[in-house]
Design a protein around this motif. Structure first.
Motif, PDB file in Angstrom:
ATOM      1  N   LYS A  45     -13.719 -42.525 -42.326  1.00  0.00           N
ATOM      2  CA  LYS A  45     -12.778 -41.704 -43.105  1.00  0.00           C
ATOM      3  C   LYS A  45     -13.507 -40.751 -44.039  1.00  0.00           C
ATOM      4  CE  LYS A  45      -8.499 -44.361 -43.416  1.00  0.00           C
ATOM      5  NZ  LYS A  45      -8.367 -45.708 -43.967  1.00  0.00           N
ATOM      6  N   LEU A  46     -14.611 -41.237 -44.608  1.00  0.00           N
ATOM      7  CA  LEU A  46     -15.350 -40.407 -45.567  1.00  0.00           C
ATOM      8  C   LEU A  46     -15.877 -39.125 -44.931  1.00  0.00           C
ATOM      9  CD1 LEU A  46     -17.402 -43.185 -47.408  1.00  0.00           C
ATOM     10  CD2 LEU A  46     -15.694 -41.710 -48.472  1.00  0.00           C
ATOM     11  N   GLU A  47     -16.038 -39.133 -43.620  1.00  0.00           N
ATOM     12  CA  GLU A  47     -16.550 -37.940 -42.933  1.00  0.00           C
ATOM     13  C   GLU A  47     -15.440 -36.930 -42.631  1.00  0.00           C
ATOM     14  OE1 GLU A  47     -18.680 -39.575 -39.580  1.00  0.00           O
ATOM     15  OE2 GLU A  47     -20.561 -39.596 -40.716  1.00  0.00           O
ATOM     16  N   SER A  48     -14.211 -37.338 -42.918  1.00  0.00           N
ATOM     17  CA  SER A  48     -13.081 -36.475 -42.576  1.00  0.00           C
ATOM     18  C   SER A  48     -12.971 -35.281 -43.526  1.00  0.00           C
ATOM     19  CB  SER A  48     -11.790 -37.317 -42.631  1.00  0.00           C
ATOM     20  OG  SER A  48     -10.701 -36.475 -42.893  1.00  0.00           O
ATOM     21  N   PRO A  49     -12.747 -34.088 -42.966  1.00  0.00           N
ATOM     22  CA  PRO A  49     -12.623 -32.883 -43.807  1.00  0.00           C
ATOM     23  C   PRO A  49     -11.305 -32.848 -44.573  1.00  0.00           C
ATOM     24  CG  PRO A  49     -12.316 -32.341 -41.489  1.00  0.00           C
ATOM     25  CD  PRO A  49     -12.691 -33.792 -41.534  1.00  0.00           C
TER      26      PRO A  49
END
Ligand code: 8NA
Ligand code: MG
Ligand code: MG
Ligand code: MG
Length: 348
Positions: A45-49
């Motif tokens: 999730k942390l990589e989601s823009p």
């Protein structure tokens, strides 16, 4: 190449910040197999823009790391009293950043004594033994960067900046070991592969000298605990990954707030992430793998991920760090600015 170096400076300070911000929600927990899956999803999730930022707060690790960077920038000749004053100022401005249970006594005493002897309060800790918490090591990255050109000055600055709060040789040498590891990573070309069976013997040789030189008169049973710990790190890396190995790593290397139970562990996390054989951490990104793996070991997750992240970032540079992930961390722009100011000072 000055652009590569600039990127590595940013990478190391951002690595430290991200490990702290992303690791702190898991602090203190023993991590089960199920929780490792939760951590995998959390990182996906942390990589989601789409996520908004910055929303993840930093803790004492970053507060003190920022103070060291700010002090070096304000006082390029290095002024430890100035540094001590920044530590104390930041603590009293924001005391709820999760500081170590005992280091706060040092801040009070420093303030009360008007900084007349900046090393006395730390020396008085723990009945005169001084602290061996990991508080010196967690904040050391700016020292490794700023003195990257002069190894002996770097080691001296690592000791002196740590001794403002931690005077026990285990606390000091832990910070020196972390500094040496960041320095080694910084000086390695990111296109060049780091091999653990070279990296470990090299840092062993260096920390061995430091441990031999400072006879602290404490008459510890083990005169070279960090040299031994790094040998353990290498031993674990020689073993292929399997999940039960994590338990042995936690038992032998440690995951606590003590320097000797966390600095070697952080180095291990970085080197294990390079091997790319961790079944519980699924990502192609070495930087993410390093801090995610550190967190899955549990215990002092913010600090171990912070230290491992500082090493990984110093090796790989800023490009290796996912921008969406970085943007969610408090002060990430300010951290980049501090890295750039340090870089401008050293290439001048
Ligand atoms: P510190 O100097 O208070 O040391 C940390 C702890 O280590 C002490 O409170 C003691 O329990 C123990 N310790 C250190 N030296 C000795 C000694 N000579 N004899 C016996 N016990 C000793 O603080 P620090 O700056 O080193 O701490 C850094 C850690 O604290 C980091 O992990 C940071 O993130 C933070 N942290 C705080 C908490 C919390 O409960 N507030 C939890 C995890 C981490
Ligand atoms: Mg912390
Ligand atoms: Mg000794
Ligand atoms: Mg911590």
């Amino acid at each position: 190449d000055t652009n590569v170096l600039k990127s590595k400076f940013r990478g190391s300070l951002l690595g430290s910040l991200l490990g702290d911000c992303l690791g702190s929600p898991f602090e203190g927990e023993p991590i089960t197999a199920g929780e490792k899956i939760v951590i995998q999803r959390y990182f996906d999730k942390l990589e989601s823009p789409d996520l908004k930022g910055p929303v993840r707060s930093y803790t004492d690790d970053t507060a003190m790391m920022k103070s060291i960077a700010q002090s070096l920038i304000a006082k390029p000749e290095i002024d430890y009293k100035h540094m001590a004053k920044l530590f104390v100022k930041d603590y009293f401005l924001e005391p709820h950043r999760g500081y170590g249970p005992n280091v706060v006594d040092v801040f009070s005493k420093l303030r009360k004594s008007k900084f007349d002897d900046i090393y006395r309060p730390a020396r008085e800790q723990f009945n005169g033994k001084g602290s061996f918490g990991n508080g010196g090591a967690m904040r050391i990255a700016p020292i490794a960067l700023y003195f990257y050109n002069d190894y002996n000055l770097m080691v001296e600055a690592a000791k002196k900046s740590t001794e403002i709060t931690h005077t026990n040789s285990l606390g000091v040498h832990g910070a020196v070991l972390q500094c040496i590891a960041i320095h080694k990573a910084l000086l390695t070309d990111p296109k060049e592969e780091i091999k653990f069976d070279q990296f470990c013997p090299e840092i062993t040789k260096k920390i061995k000298l430091v441990e031999q030189e400072d006879d602290d008169g404490l008459e510890l049973d083990d005169d070279h605990p960090y040299e031994d710990k790094v040998k353990f790190v290498q031993h674990f890396l020689q073993t292929n990954y399997h999940e039960e190995l994590d338990e042995e790593v936690c038992q032998n290397l440690g995951t606590s707030i003590l320097a000797y139970d966390s600095v070697p562990t952080a180095i291990y996390c970085f080197l294990r992430a390079l091997k790319n054989d961790i079944e519980t951490v699924k990502t192609d990104n070495i930087f993410r793998r390093t801090i995610q793996y550190a967190i899955t070991l549990g215990g002092d997750t913010d600090t171990i991920a912070c230290m491992a992240g500082a090493i990984a970032g110093a090796y790989l540079g800023e490009e290796a760090i996912n921008v969406n992930m970085a943007k969610q961390c408090e002060s990430y722009k300010e951290i980049i600015e501090l890295a750039d100011q340090l870089h401008a000072l050293v290439v001048k």
